[in-house]
Write a protein that holds these residues in place. Structure first.
Motif, PDB file in Angstrom:
ATOM      1  N   LEU A  91       0.906  -1.115  -0.003  1.00 18.20           N
ATOM      2  CA  LEU A  91      -0.031   0.056  -0.038  1.00 18.20           C
ATOM      3  C   LEU A  91       0.851   1.165   0.215  1.00 18.20           C
ATOM      4  CD1 LEU A  91      -2.667   1.161   0.187  1.00 18.20           C
ATOM      5  CD2 LEU A  91      -2.784   0.986   2.508  1.00 18.20           C
ATOM      6  N   LEU A  92       2.094   1.216   0.934  1.00 20.03           N
ATOM      7  CA  LEU A  92       2.809   2.308   0.914  1.00 20.03           C
ATOM      8  C   LEU A  92       3.186   2.627  -0.637  1.00 20.03           C
ATOM      9  CD1 LEU A  92       5.195   1.887   3.717  1.00 20.03           C
ATOM     10  CD2 LEU A  92       3.917   4.118   3.181  1.00 20.03           C
ATOM     11  N   ALA A  93       3.660   1.534  -1.443  1.00 16.37           N
ATOM     12  CA  ALA A  93       4.267   1.666  -2.812  1.00 16.37           C
ATOM     13  C   ALA A  93       3.439   2.124  -3.619  1.00 16.37           C
ATOM     14  CB  ALA A  93       4.904   0.172  -3.257  1.00 16.37           C
ATOM     15  N   LYS A  94       2.029   1.937  -3.437  1.00 11.92           N
ATOM     16  CA  LYS A  94       1.136   2.264  -4.393  1.00 11.92           C
ATOM     17  C   LYS A  94       0.892   3.776  -4.185  1.00 11.92           C
ATOM     18  CE  LYS A  94      -3.247   1.821  -6.006  1.00 11.92           C
ATOM     19  NZ  LYS A  94      -4.403   2.586  -5.894  1.00 11.92           N
ATOM     20  N   VAL A  95       0.816   4.132  -2.961  1.00 13.68           N
ATOM     21  CA  VAL A  95       0.307   5.402  -2.589  1.00 13.68           C
ATOM     22  C   VAL A  95       1.446   6.424  -2.945  1.00 13.68           C
ATOM     23  CG1 VAL A  95       0.012   7.116  -0.557  1.00 13.68           C
ATOM     24  CG2 VAL A  95      -1.226   5.041  -0.688  1.00 13.68           C
ATOM     25  N   GLN A  96       2.679   5.941  -2.876  1.00 17.64           N
ATOM     26  CA  GLN A  96       3.986   6.650  -3.452  1.00 17.64           C
ATOM     27  C   GLN A  96       3.639   6.782  -4.941  1.00 17.64           C
ATOM     28  OE1 GLN A  96       7.925   4.971  -3.202  1.00 17.64           O
ATOM     29  NE2 GLN A  96       8.846   6.920  -3.163  1.00 17.64           N
ATOM     30  N   ASP A  97       3.535   5.684  -5.617  1.00 22.79           N
ATOM     31  CA  ASP A  97       3.323   6.005  -7.100  1.00 22.79           C
ATOM     32  C   ASP A  97       2.387   6.909  -7.348  1.00 22.79           C
ATOM     33  OD1 ASP A  97       4.965   4.067  -8.033  1.00 22.79           O
ATOM     34  OD2 ASP A  97       3.303   2.237  -8.511  1.00 22.79           O
ATOM     35  N   GLU A  98       1.116   6.958  -6.528  1.00 25.21           N
ATOM     36  CA  GLU A  98      -0.074   7.772  -6.816  1.00 25.21           C
ATOM     37  C   GLU A  98       0.616   9.409  -6.865  1.00 25.21           C
ATOM     38  OE1 GLU A  98      -2.344   6.833  -8.305  1.00 25.21           O
ATOM     39  OE2 GLU A  98      -2.902   4.927  -7.321  1.00 25.21           O
ATOM     40  N   GLY A  99       1.548   9.627  -5.752  1.00 20.49           N
ATOM     41  CA  GLY A  99       2.266  10.882  -5.655  1.00 20.49           C
ATOM     42  C   GLY A  99       3.182  11.082  -6.874  1.00 20.49           C
ATOM     43  N   GLY A 100       3.705  10.157  -7.246  1.00 18.76           N
ATOM     44  CA  GLY A 100       4.786  10.279  -8.304  1.00 18.76           C
ATOM     45  C   GLY A 100       3.940  10.583  -9.605  1.00 18.76           C
ATOM     46  N   HIS A 101       2.933   9.719  -9.819  1.00 14.46           N
ATOM     47  CA  HIS A 101       2.048  10.344 -11.086  1.00 14.46           C
ATOM     48  C   HIS A 101       1.594  11.913 -11.170  1.00 14.46           C
ATOM     49  CE1 HIS A 101       0.799   5.698 -11.426  1.00 14.46           C
ATOM     50  NE2 HIS A 101       2.153   5.952 -11.485  1.00 14.46           N
ATOM     51  N   GLY A 102       1.298  12.162  -9.940  1.00 13.97           N
ATOM     52  CA  GLY A 102       0.981  13.574  -9.695  1.00 13.97           C
ATOM     53  C   GLY A 102       2.155  14.630 -10.187  1.00 13.97           C
ATOM     54  N   MET A 103       3.279  14.252  -9.851  1.00 15.93           N
ATOM     55  CA  MET A 103       4.534  15.063 -10.200  1.00 15.93           C
ATOM     56  C   MET A 103       4.727  14.873 -11.793  1.00 15.93           C
ATOM     57  SD  MET A 103       5.241  16.351  -7.485  1.00 15.93           S
ATOM     58  CE  MET A 103       3.882  16.001  -6.482  1.00 15.93           C
ATOM     59  N   TYR A 104       4.521  13.705 -12.435  1.00 11.14           N
ATOM     60  CA  TYR A 104       4.844  13.388 -13.848  1.00 11.14           C
ATOM     61  C   TYR A 104       3.842  14.658 -14.422  1.00 11.14           C
ATOM     62  CZ  TYR A 104       6.347   8.519 -12.929  1.00 11.14           C
ATOM     63  OH  TYR A 104       6.904   7.642 -12.503  1.00 11.14           O
ATOM     64  N   ILE A 175       2.346   7.373 -20.667  1.00 12.50           N
ATOM     65  CA  ILE A 175       3.013   6.104 -20.991  1.00 12.50           C
ATOM     66  C   ILE A 175       3.686   5.563 -19.482  1.00 12.50           C
ATOM     67  CG2 ILE A 175       4.823   4.934 -22.027  1.00 12.50           C
ATOM     68  CD1 ILE A 175       4.015   6.561 -24.585  1.00 12.50           C
ATOM     69  N   ARG A 176       4.527   6.409 -19.025  1.00 11.70           N
ATOM     70  CA  ARG A 176       5.087   6.091 -17.683  1.00 11.70           C
ATOM     71  C   ARG A 176       4.052   5.702 -16.670  1.00 11.70           C
ATOM     72  NH1 ARG A 176      10.199   8.323 -17.744  1.00 11.70           N
ATOM     73  NH2 ARG A 176      10.427   7.457 -15.485  1.00 11.70           N
ATOM     74  N   ILE A 177       3.049   6.654 -16.404  1.00 17.14           N
ATOM     75  CA  ILE A 177       1.589   6.162 -15.620  1.00 17.14           C
ATOM     76  C   ILE A 177       1.082   4.745 -15.965  1.00 17.14           C
ATOM     77  CG2 ILE A 177      -0.395   6.707 -14.825  1.00 17.14           C
ATOM     78  CD1 ILE A 177       0.363   9.684 -15.073  1.00 17.14           C
ATOM     79  N   CYS A 178       0.815   4.462 -16.948  1.00 16.09           N
ATOM     80  CA  CYS A 178       0.082   3.420 -17.344  1.00 16.09           C
ATOM     81  C   CYS A 178       1.080   1.878 -17.259  1.00 16.09           C
ATOM     82  CB  CYS A 178      -0.283   3.137 -18.796  1.00 16.09           C
ATOM     83  SG  CYS A 178      -1.683   4.300 -18.973  1.00 16.09           S
ATOM     84  N   LYS A 179       2.423   2.159 -17.510  1.00 15.19           N
ATOM     85  CA  LYS A 179       3.276   1.290 -16.905  1.00 15.19           C
ATOM     86  C   LYS A 179       3.290   0.746 -15.625  1.00 15.19           C
ATOM     87  CE  LYS A 179       7.008   1.558 -20.028  1.00 15.19           C
ATOM     88  NZ  LYS A 179       8.275   2.363 -20.402  1.00 15.19           N
ATOM     89  N   GLU A 180       2.856   1.678 -14.697  1.00 22.43           N
ATOM     90  CA  GLU A 180       2.882   1.548 -13.125  1.00 22.43           C
ATOM     91  C   GLU A 180       1.593   1.100 -12.718  1.00 22.43           C
ATOM     92  OE1 GLU A 180       6.572   4.412 -12.354  1.00 22.43           O
ATOM     93  OE2 GLU A 180       4.750   4.735 -11.497  1.00 22.43           O
ATOM     94  N   GLU A 181       0.481   1.204 -13.370  1.00 22.76           N
ATOM     95  CA  GLU A 181      -0.647   1.264 -13.170  1.00 22.76           C
ATOM     96  C   GLU A 181      -1.317  -0.246 -12.891  1.00 22.76           C
ATOM     97  OE1 GLU A 181      -3.406   3.505 -11.179  1.00 22.76           O
ATOM     98  OE2 GLU A 181      -2.485   4.606 -13.095  1.00 22.76           O
TER      99      GLU A 181
END
Lengths: 337, 97
Positions: A91-104, A175-181
């Motif tokens: 869950l931590l990794a997932k929430v961090q991803d969401e933050g990263g997606h916001g930054m992209y 593209i970056r986001i979808c790879k992680e989603e």
């Protein structure tokens, strides 16, 4: 290149920026852009673009960024209460991803000549919207699984076509986001599978969460095509590739067999396979609920925005201190030189 | 409105995912100094095994060509077809050259 430093419009283009008359040159540029988009070519940050195209992109990309950031809140709510260390790490990794997606996405929006702070201000003042799905509460642990399965599942349906959108920086961010989603959706489904193998109470929690999230997830695709105000131009400009209703249908068709494997019932008595259409029929969506949430009256609108504003304000001293430290170091370096 | 001077400066981020490849532009971050720019770039971009080296460059220090000057800049290359190997027709026996 994502830089704004060279983003200085030439004089004849400036005229329209000031709201002046549309020159012949301007019309030529617009025709050029339309042809480019029709050929499937990309528009890049420093290329000339019609003001309405730029505004549409700023609105869409910044709202998308806001959604990622606000989307951290309902799930962040469960990090300290995850049932195992494994689920907590996921869950931590997932929430961090969401933050990263916001930054992209903020970075992509900034290539259009807007300041990050102004975008953030628009969110905090309530002027800018974010996805209404995040104004629903996460009541039990199964909600975390259902968000991954249905909410991220719906987001993936929405986002995959954006990887081919006409604005280069946005398409590349997507593209970056979808790879992680894909990890997000799979971990959610995996969580639910585990709960379904548990006690009757745990299975009830999953069914309860599905009952609450199913319809809001369908609303994520936006109003029906007949009622969508922004769709027309977005499709012409290659920002949007597939209509709201088509995406929603694709989502329902994918979710039905997944629900069966999980062993839960989707809360729609009208859900029925339509042989002639080759799709699942589904019942009417309660749009009054959708507009109610969009217009600020959902269960968590106030709480989410208040949490965002507080996080921003609590971080102000850190931002200022880091800046002051950097300035001090620069001065010292200059003296030493 | 926030005063623009208080916003952390913008840095462009380039990442090489593994040795043997080029650094590739992947986006930007805000940071007060180079050290934090590297840290923010590390947190924002390579969260899976996709980073080996990061460059950050202050956005204002990058200089870009003008897209309106594209014809003058790049068209001259188009009429020099003799720069391409396919311009030369050789006998079949040696055409794999």
């Amino acid at each position: 290149m994502y830089t704004q430093a060279m983003d200085i419009p030439s004089p004849e283009r400036d005229e329209t920026a000031r709201g002046g008359p549309r020159s012949v040159r301007e019309a030529e540029y617009e025709a050029e852009i339309d042809a480019k988009v029709a050929r499937g070519e990309f528009i890049e940050a420093k290329d000339w673009m019609p003001e309405a195209y730029r505004k549409t992109l700023v609105r869409q990309i910044s709202q998308h960024a806001h959604s990622e950031i606000v989307g951290m809140l309902p799930e962040g709510n469960w990090i300290t209460r995850a049932p195992t260390l494994k689920r907590k790490a996921i869950l931590l990794a997932k929430v961090q991803d969401e933050g990263g997606h916001g930054m992209y996405l903020y970075a992509a929006a900034e290539t259009l000549g807007v300041a990050r702070d102004d975008l953030v201000d628009a969110l905090h003042s309530g002027k800018a919207k974010y996805s209404s799905i995040f104004n629903y509460p996460t009541l039990n642990w199964a909600d975390i699984g259902v968000i991954g399965w249905l909410v991220d599942g719906a987001a993936i349906m929405n986002q995959i076509p954006l990887c081919r959108c006409s604005y280069g920086p946005y398409a590349r961010a997507m593209i970056r986001i979808c790879k992680e989603e894909s990890f997000h959706q799979r971990q959610g489904y995996d969580l639910l599978l585990t709960m379904m193998k548990g006690t009757p109470e745990q299975r009830d929690l999953v069914q309860d969460a599905v009952n609450r999230w199913w319809w809001p997830a369908l609303m994520m695709f936006g109003p029906h095509d007949s009622a969508s105000t922004h769709s027309g131009d977005s499709i012409k400009w290659g920002i949007k590739r597939i209509s709201n209703d088509d995406l929603r249908q694709k989502f329902v068709d994918a979710a039905v067999p997944q629900a069966r494997v999980l062993g839960i019932t989707l809360p729609d008595p009208a859900l029925k396979w339509n042989e002639a259409r080759g799709h699942w029929d589904f019942g009417p969506i309660d749009w009054s609920e959708f507009w109610n949430v969009v217009n600020g009256h959902g269960q968590c609108n106030r709480e989410r925005l208040a949490d965002r504003v507080q996080a921003w304000e609590d971080g102000a001293w850190v931002r200022e201190a880091a800046m002051a430290h950097a300035e001090k170091q620069r001065k010292r370096d200059r003296l030493a030189a | 409105m926030t005063e623009p001077s208080r916003q952390w400066p913008l840095w462009e981020v380039f990442i090489r995912s593994r040795n043997g490849l080029d650094h590739k532009h992947c986006g930007s971050v805000h940071a007060p100094d180079a050290k934090m720019a590297l840290q923010n770039a590390r947190d924002a971009y390579p969260r899976r095994r996709d980073g080996g080296s990061i460059w950050v460059v202050r956005a204002e220090h990058s200089v870009a060509s003008d897209p309106d000057a594209k014809p003058e800049m790049f068209d001259p290359a188009e009429d020099k077809i003799y720069r391409h190997p396919t311009f030369y027709t050789l006998p079949d026996e040696v055409n794999h050259m």
